[in-house]
Design a protein around this motif. Structure first.
Motif, PDB file in Angstrom:
ATOM      1  N   THR A 169      59.895  36.117  78.375  1.00  0.00           N
ATOM      2  CA  THR A 169      58.893  37.132  78.734  1.00  0.00           C
ATOM      3  C   THR A 169      57.536  36.457  78.885  1.00  0.00           C
ATOM      4  OG1 THR A 169      60.116  38.818  77.514  1.00  0.00           O
ATOM      5  CG2 THR A 169      57.823  39.295  78.060  1.00  0.00           C
ATOM      6  N   ILE A 170      56.882  36.694  80.011  1.00  0.00           N
ATOM      7  CA  ILE A 170      55.652  35.974  80.355  1.00  0.00           C
ATOM      8  C   ILE A 170      54.438  36.566  79.648  1.00  0.00           C
ATOM      9  CG2 ILE A 170      54.046  35.474  82.234  1.00  0.00           C
ATOM     10  CD1 ILE A 170      56.560  33.739  82.103  1.00  0.00           C
ATOM     11  N   GLN A 171      53.618  35.663  79.118  1.00  0.00           N
ATOM     12  CA  GLN A 171      52.305  36.012  78.589  1.00  0.00           C
ATOM     13  C   GLN A 171      51.337  34.928  79.050  1.00  0.00           C
ATOM     14  OE1 GLN A 171      51.496  38.890  76.881  1.00  0.00           O
ATOM     15  NE2 GLN A 171      49.410  38.189  77.257  1.00  0.00           N
ATOM     16  N   ASN A 172      50.495  35.245  80.010  1.00  0.00           N
ATOM     17  CA  ASN A 172      49.574  34.252  80.559  1.00  0.00           C
ATOM     18  C   ASN A 172      48.618  33.754  79.477  1.00  0.00           C
ATOM     19  OD1 ASN A 172      49.761  33.983  83.702  1.00  0.00           O
ATOM     20  ND2 ASN A 172      50.124  36.152  83.257  1.00  0.00           N
ATOM     21  N   ALA A 173      48.263  32.462  79.588  1.00  0.00           N
ATOM     22  CA  ALA A 173      47.374  31.844  78.607  1.00  0.00           C
ATOM     23  C   ALA A 173      46.605  30.721  79.295  1.00  0.00           C
ATOM     24  CB  ALA A 173      48.175  31.317  77.426  1.00  0.00           C
ATOM     25  N   THR A 174      45.793  30.041  78.524  1.00  0.00           N
ATOM     26  CA  THR A 174      45.054  28.884  79.042  1.00  0.00           C
ATOM     27  C   THR A 174      45.925  27.643  78.884  1.00  0.00           C
ATOM     28  OG1 THR A 174      42.926  29.863  78.448  1.00  0.00           O
ATOM     29  CG2 THR A 174      42.980  27.486  78.820  1.00  0.00           C
ATOM     30  N   ILE A 175      46.288  27.039  80.002  1.00  0.00           N
ATOM     31  CA  ILE A 175      47.190  25.878  80.003  1.00  0.00           C
ATOM     32  C   ILE A 175      46.377  24.612  80.233  1.00  0.00           C
ATOM     33  CG2 ILE A 175      49.215  24.829  81.046  1.00  0.00           C
ATOM     34  CD1 ILE A 175      49.802  27.447  79.643  1.00  0.00           C
ATOM     35  N   PRO A 176      46.429  23.658  79.297  1.00  0.00           N
ATOM     36  CA  PRO A 176      45.738  22.380  79.540  1.00  0.00           C
ATOM     37  C   PRO A 176      46.504  21.544  80.554  1.00  0.00           C
ATOM     38  CG  PRO A 176      46.900  22.307  77.439  1.00  0.00           C
ATOM     39  CD  PRO A 176      47.067  23.701  77.969  1.00  0.00           C
ATOM     40  N   ILE A 177      45.824  21.124  81.602  1.00  0.00           N
ATOM     41  CA  ILE A 177      46.455  20.260  82.598  1.00  0.00           C
ATOM     42  C   ILE A 177      46.294  18.816  82.140  1.00  0.00           C
ATOM     43  CG2 ILE A 177      46.307  19.407  84.963  1.00  0.00           C
ATOM     44  CD1 ILE A 177      45.662  22.156  85.872  1.00  0.00           C
ATOM     45  N   VAL A 178      47.402  18.192  81.829  1.00  0.00           N
ATOM     46  CA  VAL A 178      47.427  16.826  81.298  1.00  0.00           C
ATOM     47  C   VAL A 178      47.994  15.902  82.367  1.00  0.00           C
ATOM     48  CG1 VAL A 178      48.294  15.320  79.485  1.00  0.00           C
ATOM     49  CG2 VAL A 178      47.711  17.691  78.958  1.00  0.00           C
TER      50      VAL A 178
ATOM     51  N   ILE B  54      50.817  29.937  83.497  1.00  0.00           N
ATOM     52  CA  ILE B  54      52.003  29.632  82.688  1.00  0.00           C
ATOM     53  C   ILE B  54      52.533  28.265  83.112  1.00  0.00           C
ATOM     54  CG2 ILE B  54      52.611  32.059  82.428  1.00  0.00           C
ATOM     55  CD1 ILE B  54      54.899  31.531  84.479  1.00  0.00           C
ATOM     56  N   GLU B  55      53.390  27.688  82.268  1.00  0.00           N
ATOM     57  CA  GLU B  55      54.009  26.400  82.566  1.00  0.00           C
ATOM     58  C   GLU B  55      55.511  26.540  82.426  1.00  0.00           C
ATOM     59  OE1 GLU B  55      52.939  21.814  81.509  1.00  0.00           O
ATOM     60  OE2 GLU B  55      53.408  23.104  79.789  1.00  0.00           O
ATOM     61  N   ILE B  56      56.248  26.165  83.483  1.00  0.00           N
ATOM     62  CA  ILE B  56      57.705  26.262  83.470  1.00  0.00           C
ATOM     63  C   ILE B  56      58.299  24.972  84.016  1.00  0.00           C
ATOM     64  CG2 ILE B  56      57.671  28.768  83.762  1.00  0.00           C
ATOM     65  CD1 ILE B  56      58.429  28.311  86.707  1.00  0.00           C
ATOM     66  N   ASP B  57      59.632  24.854  83.916  1.00  0.00           N
ATOM     67  CA  ASP B  57      60.313  23.691  84.487  1.00  0.00           C
ATOM     68  C   ASP B  57      60.217  23.719  86.012  1.00  0.00           C
ATOM     69  OD1 ASP B  57      61.021  22.862  81.973  1.00  0.00           O
ATOM     70  OD2 ASP B  57      63.014  23.789  82.033  1.00  0.00           O
ATOM     71  N   ARG B  58      60.134  22.547  86.607  1.00  0.00           N
ATOM     72  CA  ARG B  58      59.988  22.468  88.064  1.00  0.00           C
ATOM     73  C   ARG B  58      61.208  23.011  88.793  1.00  0.00           C
ATOM     74  NH1 ARG B  58      57.025  17.190  90.470  1.00  0.00           N
ATOM     75  NH2 ARG B  58      57.637  18.358  92.323  1.00  0.00           N
ATOM     76  N   ASN B  59      62.408  22.884  88.185  1.00  0.00           N
ATOM     77  CA  ASN B  59      63.613  23.337  88.897  1.00  0.00           C
ATOM     78  C   ASN B  59      63.723  24.859  88.950  1.00  0.00           C
ATOM     79  OD1 ASN B  59      64.151  23.804  86.225  1.00  0.00           O
ATOM     80  ND2 ASN B  59      66.062  22.637  86.146  1.00  0.00           N
TER      81      ASN B  59
ATOM     82  N   ASP C  16      56.321  36.087  94.430  1.00  0.00           N
ATOM     83  CA  ASP C  16      55.511  34.967  94.910  1.00  0.00           C
ATOM     84  C   ASP C  16      54.586  34.483  93.791  1.00  0.00           C
ATOM     85  OD1 ASP C  16      56.574  35.127  97.488  1.00  0.00           O
ATOM     86  OD2 ASP C  16      55.137  36.679  98.057  1.00  0.00           O
ATOM     87  N   VAL C  17      54.422  33.164  93.700  1.00  0.00           N
ATOM     88  CA  VAL C  17      53.558  32.555  92.684  1.00  0.00           C
ATOM     89  C   VAL C  17      52.675  31.509  93.347  1.00  0.00           C
ATOM     90  CG1 VAL C  17      55.136  32.963  90.763  1.00  0.00           C
ATOM     91  CG2 VAL C  17      55.343  30.861  92.125  1.00  0.00           C
ATOM     92  N   LYS C  18      51.682  31.040  92.594  1.00  0.00           N
ATOM     93  CA  LYS C  18      50.754  30.036  93.104  1.00  0.00           C
ATOM     94  C   LYS C  18      50.804  28.799  92.212  1.00  0.00           C
ATOM     95  CE  LYS C  18      45.857  29.149  94.009  1.00  0.00           C
ATOM     96  NZ  LYS C  18      44.477  29.695  93.881  1.00  0.00           N
ATOM     97  N   PRO C  19      51.474  27.729  92.646  1.00  0.00           N
ATOM     98  CA  PRO C  19      51.489  26.492  91.849  1.00  0.00           C
ATOM     99  C   PRO C  19      50.107  25.824  91.900  1.00  0.00           C
ATOM    100  CG  PRO C  19      53.281  26.541  93.465  1.00  0.00           C
ATOM    101  CD  PRO C  19      52.328  27.618  93.835  1.00  0.00           C
TER     102      PRO C  19
ATOM    103  N   ASP D 223      55.923  15.527  86.279  1.00  0.00           N
ATOM    104  CA  ASP D 223      57.268  15.038  86.575  1.00  0.00           C
ATOM    105  C   ASP D 223      58.328  16.106  86.322  1.00  0.00           C
ATOM    106  OD1 ASP D 223      56.234  12.630  87.303  1.00  0.00           O
ATOM    107  OD2 ASP D 223      56.560  11.667  85.355  1.00  0.00           O
ATOM    108  N   THR D 224      58.143  16.896  85.280  1.00  0.00           N
ATOM    109  CA  THR D 224      59.168  17.875  84.910  1.00  0.00           C
ATOM    110  C   THR D 224      58.664  19.310  84.869  1.00  0.00           C
ATOM    111  OG1 THR D 224      58.687  17.516  82.558  1.00  0.00           O
ATOM    112  CG2 THR D 224      60.428  16.164  83.552  1.00  0.00           C
ATOM    113  N   LYS D 225      57.346  19.511  84.857  1.00  0.00           N
ATOM    114  CA  LYS D 225      56.787  20.848  84.702  1.00  0.00           C
ATOM    115  C   LYS D 225      55.919  21.232  85.901  1.00  0.00           C
ATOM    116  CE  LYS D 225      58.268  21.524  80.402  1.00  0.00           C
ATOM    117  NZ  LYS D 225      59.133  22.648  79.982  1.00  0.00           N
ATOM    118  N   VAL D 226      55.657  22.539  86.019  1.00  0.00           N
ATOM    119  CA  VAL D 226      54.744  23.059  87.031  1.00  0.00           C
ATOM    120  C   VAL D 226      53.918  24.172  86.392  1.00  0.00           C
ATOM    121  CG1 VAL D 226      56.495  24.644  87.912  1.00  0.00           C
ATOM    122  CG2 VAL D 226      54.522  24.048  89.329  1.00  0.00           C
ATOM    123  N   VAL D 227      52.625  24.175  86.693  1.00  0.00           N
ATOM    124  CA  VAL D 227      51.723  25.218  86.196  1.00  0.00           C
ATOM    125  C   VAL D 227      51.552  26.254  87.301  1.00  0.00           C
ATOM    126  CG1 VAL D 227      49.422  25.738  85.316  1.00  0.00           C
ATOM    127  CG2 VAL D 227      50.557  23.608  84.650  1.00  0.00           C
ATOM    128  N   LEU D 228      51.798  27.545  86.958  1.00  0.00           N
ATOM    129  CA  LEU D 228      51.780  28.624  87.944  1.00  0.00           C
ATOM    130  C   LEU D 228      50.735  29.671  87.584  1.00  0.00           C
ATOM    131  CD1 LEU D 228      55.633  29.272  88.278  1.00  0.00           C
ATOM    132  CD2 LEU D 228      54.219  27.771  89.692  1.00  0.00           C
TER     133      LEU D 228
END
Length: 377
Positions: A46-55, A303-308, A328-331, A336-341
């Motif tokens: 279940t999605i809960q948007n938050a502040t995602i640090p881009i590393v 949010i951050e999820i697996d790229r696949n 529809d989402v906005k990457p 390498d393994t994750k994507v922030v949407l």
């Protein structure tokens, strides 16, 4: 008898045909079995948007921040010192790294210093008669002149007449000639500019050293730098002074570094920008390969999820009323393994793991962990 047998066979054929026809009629009227619907069990979140640090992940090799390549500027034989000139040898700041035999050159320096002393001594009678007011300072200069020490600076000339008189006797030119020789004499001894360790030694004691020859390399092992190449997309996000988490390839050791410099130009070939990370630790060695995680920015409402889980057309699967659907989402960032949407509504139920052959409208059942009862224990 033959007619009886043929009659019996005919009766049997008629009966068999009747039974077979009856069976065909029964099979034709039999309802087809209804195929049971297959409901796949899926893992959801279940999605809960938050502040995602881009590393930003990067890697590189450590190099000593202070490094000295030792070259000879003079020629002579390498004299033995208090320490062997070998890789791994430590030196304190100011200690001699290399001493080159300067006996012959030292004699020529002393000869020039003696000529300067004699030139000044020869004009002293004239100074006493013609320039009595400056005689004392030149007399003090001669008194303090020591051939075994560095030549002292000439007395300051206070008048044009004194200047013309001293210069006309070639004393000034002789003085600078001596200072030039003394500067070159100092190059026969190479001292450590800072406390460090010798990492490469290309000569040994007794070797004839030639001018311009490389003698070795010397580093300060207390401070290292790592050069990393970052995509130009994040050129404006990197900040000098930001802390950086570093780790070795085995993920067994963690270090903390700091961004000390960011290159002002972008590599035209790779379209990357170079950042330099400074790190200090007693366990680090030059040449070690480390991985860095740079905190580029904080992405809000994401949010951050697996790229696949991200589909080719920038969509993801969601579960609505036990059916799969796509939104529809906005990457905004790929690792390498994750994507922030972004643009994923709060409360949306998305797939946590990819489902082979998934399609919009597919019937699914979210997986639920059943609590273990006392009877089952």
């Amino acid at each position: 008898m033959r007619n009886i047998i043929l009659s019996i066979i005919g009766v049997l054929v008629i009966v068999a045909s009747f039974l077979f026809a009856k069976k065909l009629i029964a099979d034709k009227n039999k309802p087809k079995p209804v195929q049971a619907k297959v409901v796949k069990t899926v893992f959801t979140d279940t999605i809960q948007n938050a502040t995602i640090p881009i590393v930003i992940a990067a890697n590189g090799n450590l190099e000593a921040k202070r490094r000295l390549e030792i070259y000879a500027e003079v020629q002579g034989v390498f004299k033995p010192g208090s320490k062997l000139f070998k890789p791994g040898q430590e030196y304190k700041a100011g200690q001699s790294l290399i001493k080159i035999d300067a006996s012959e050159y030292y004699a020529s320096v002393q000869s020039s210093k003696s000529n300067l002393y004699n030139s000044i001594a020869a004009i002293m009678p004239d100074l006493r008669l013609d320039f009595p007011d400056v005689f004392d300072k030149w007399q003090n200069y001669l008194t303090n002149f020591n051939l075994n020490k560095t030549t002292p600076k000439l007395p300051e000339m206070t008048s044009d007449k004194e200047n013309f008189f001293i210069t006309g006797r070639s004393i000034v030119s002789n003085y600078y000639n001596v200072k030039n020789l003394e500067q070159r004499l100092a190059k026969y001894t190479i001292s450590a500019p800072f406390s460090g360790i010798l990492t490469e030694a290309l000569v040994t004691e007794g070797t004839l050293i030639r001018s311009g020859q490389k003698l070795g390399e010397y580093i300060d092992p207390s401070v290292y730098e790592m050069e990393v190449a970052i995509s130009k997309t994040y050129a404006n996000l990197l900040k000098v002074g930001e802390d950086v988490a570093l780790n070795n390839l085995d993920k067994t050791e963690t270090y903390t570094g700091k961004v000390t410099r960011v290159n002002g130009s972008i590599d035209a070939t790779t379209q990357t920008i170079t950042a330099y990370i400074e790190v200090k630790d007693a366990n680090l060695k030059e040449g070690m390969y480390l991985e860095a995680n740079l905190n580029a920015k904080q992405e809000k409402d994401a949010i951050e999820i697996d790229r696949n889980l991200l589909l080719e057309n920038q969509q993801i699967f969601v579960v609505k009323d036990s059916l799969l659907d796509v939104i529809d989402v906005k990457p905004v960032y790929f690792s390498d393994t994750k994507v922030v949407l972004k643009n994923v509504p709060n409360g949306s139920i998305i797939l946590k793991k990819a489902v082979p052959g998934a399609y919009a409208g597919m019937l699914v059942k979210p997986f639920q962990d059943k609590p273990v009862t006392k009877d089952q224990q």
